[in-house]
Design a protein around this motif. Structure first.
Motif, mmCIF file in Angstrom:
data_model
loop_
_atom_site.group_PDB
_atom_site.id
_atom_site.type_symbol
_atom_site.label_atom_id
_atom_site.label_comp_id
_atom_site.label_asym_id
_atom_site.label_seq_id
_atom_site.Cartn_x
_atom_site.Cartn_y
_atom_site.Cartn_z
ATOM 1 N N THR A 79 0.764 -0.958 0.208
ATOM 2 C CA THR A 79 0.146 0.278 0.309
ATOM 3 C C THR A 79 0.821 1.555 -0.312
ATOM 4 O O THR A 79 1.828 1.107 0.928
ATOM 5 C CB THR A 79 -1.325 0.089 1.639
ATOM 6 O OG1 THR A 79 -1.709 -1.639 1.080
ATOM 7 C CG2 THR A 79 -1.821 0.802 1.019
ATOM 8 N N TYR A 81 1.685 4.873 0.898
ATOM 9 C CA TYR A 81 1.413 5.794 1.694
ATOM 10 C C TYR A 81 1.831 7.217 1.660
ATOM 11 O O TYR A 81 3.115 7.746 1.754
ATOM 12 C CB TYR A 81 1.731 5.491 3.292
ATOM 13 C CG TYR A 81 0.830 4.137 3.635
ATOM 14 C CD1 TYR A 81 -0.387 4.604 4.324
ATOM 15 C CD2 TYR A 81 1.601 3.043 3.134
ATOM 16 C CE1 TYR A 81 -0.599 3.038 4.871
ATOM 17 C CE2 TYR A 81 0.760 1.862 3.637
ATOM 18 C CZ TYR A 81 -0.481 1.547 4.641
ATOM 19 O OH TYR A 81 -1.589 1.310 5.310
ATOM 20 N N TRP A 103 5.931 2.848 0.128
ATOM 21 C CA TRP A 103 4.834 1.915 0.320
ATOM 22 C C TRP A 103 4.977 0.372 1.305
ATOM 23 O O TRP A 103 6.207 0.541 1.725
ATOM 24 C CB TRP A 103 4.956 0.619 -1.371
ATOM 25 C CG TRP A 103 4.681 1.295 -2.581
ATOM 26 C CD1 TRP A 103 3.497 1.113 -2.763
ATOM 27 C CD2 TRP A 103 5.321 2.205 -3.197
ATOM 28 N NE1 TRP A 103 3.960 1.946 -4.069
ATOM 29 C CE2 TRP A 103 4.670 2.711 -4.036
ATOM 30 C CE3 TRP A 103 7.162 2.659 -3.081
ATOM 31 C CZ2 TRP A 103 5.017 3.128 -5.805
ATOM 32 C CZ3 TRP A 103 7.839 2.855 -4.503
ATOM 33 C CH2 TRP A 103 7.003 3.634 -5.290
#
Length: 196
Positions: A79, A81, A103
């Motif tokens: 993910t 960020y 990430w």
């Protein structure tokens, strides 16, 4: 009468001798050498000027870093960020952050990328003066890049983080890869900034 003929003949010979002295070279005499021609100026040597380095095109979007294949193998399962601007990592004092990407996946996997620009000489000097003393192992790459790496052992999770700093033409790339292989992504990123 005969005497006047002799006088006339003598005058004719004298007159011919005078003309011979005033005219061109006497028969059998070598011609007068003429002055050598003035040397023509030689062309001044031409100076070869090396063109300045081509301006680099830095990525401006984390989703466009490297190639699709290397992103899929490195960061696509994590993910992303934020823009990572709040991270402070080794960089020259005058460096300007061009792109920051972060990430994370779980507690033990992550990839941080910070791409900055600085004066080329200052960036090189800063890298050589500070990175070896900060624990990095450095070498000069085959295209003149200054590449430094160090491995940090995890204190919470049993995984290593590999930090890589790539310095070339005033571009300063910082990469931190934890529990993932960042080499392929960095290789793609470098090829995109400096195409062959």
């Amino acid at each position: 009468m005969r005497r006047s003929r002799v006088v006339r003949a003598a005058l004719a010979v004298s007159f011919a001798a005078v003309l011979a002295g005033c005219g061109g070279p006497a028969p059998g005499a070598s011609p007068t050498a003429s002055a050598p021609p003035a040397p023509s100026p030689s062309p001044s040597p031409s100076v070869t000027v090396s063109p300045p380095p081509a301006p680099v095109a830095l990525p401006v979007d984390c989703a466009a870093v490297g190639s699709a294949a290397t992103r899929a193998a490195t960061v696509d399962l994590m993910t992303e960020y934020g823009d990572a601007a709040e991270f402070e990592r080794p960089a020259p004092p005058d460096a300007v952050l061009a792109l920051g990407c972060n990430w994370i996946e779980g507690d033990a996997t992550g990839y941080l990328l910070l791409i900055s620009q600085a004066d080329a000489g200052a960036a090189q000097d800063h890298a050589e003066a500070t990175l070896p003393g900060a624990g990095f192992s450095c070498q000069v790459g085959d295209v003149g890049a200054y590449i430094c790496t160090q491995t940090l052992t995890g204190t919470v999770e049993p995984v290593d983080t590999i930090e890589t700093i790539y310095v070339r033409d005033g571009v300063w790339i910082y990469q931190s890869a934890t529990n993932t292989d960042g080499d392929a992504l960095l290789t793609d990123l470098v090829a995109g900034i400096w195409p062959a």
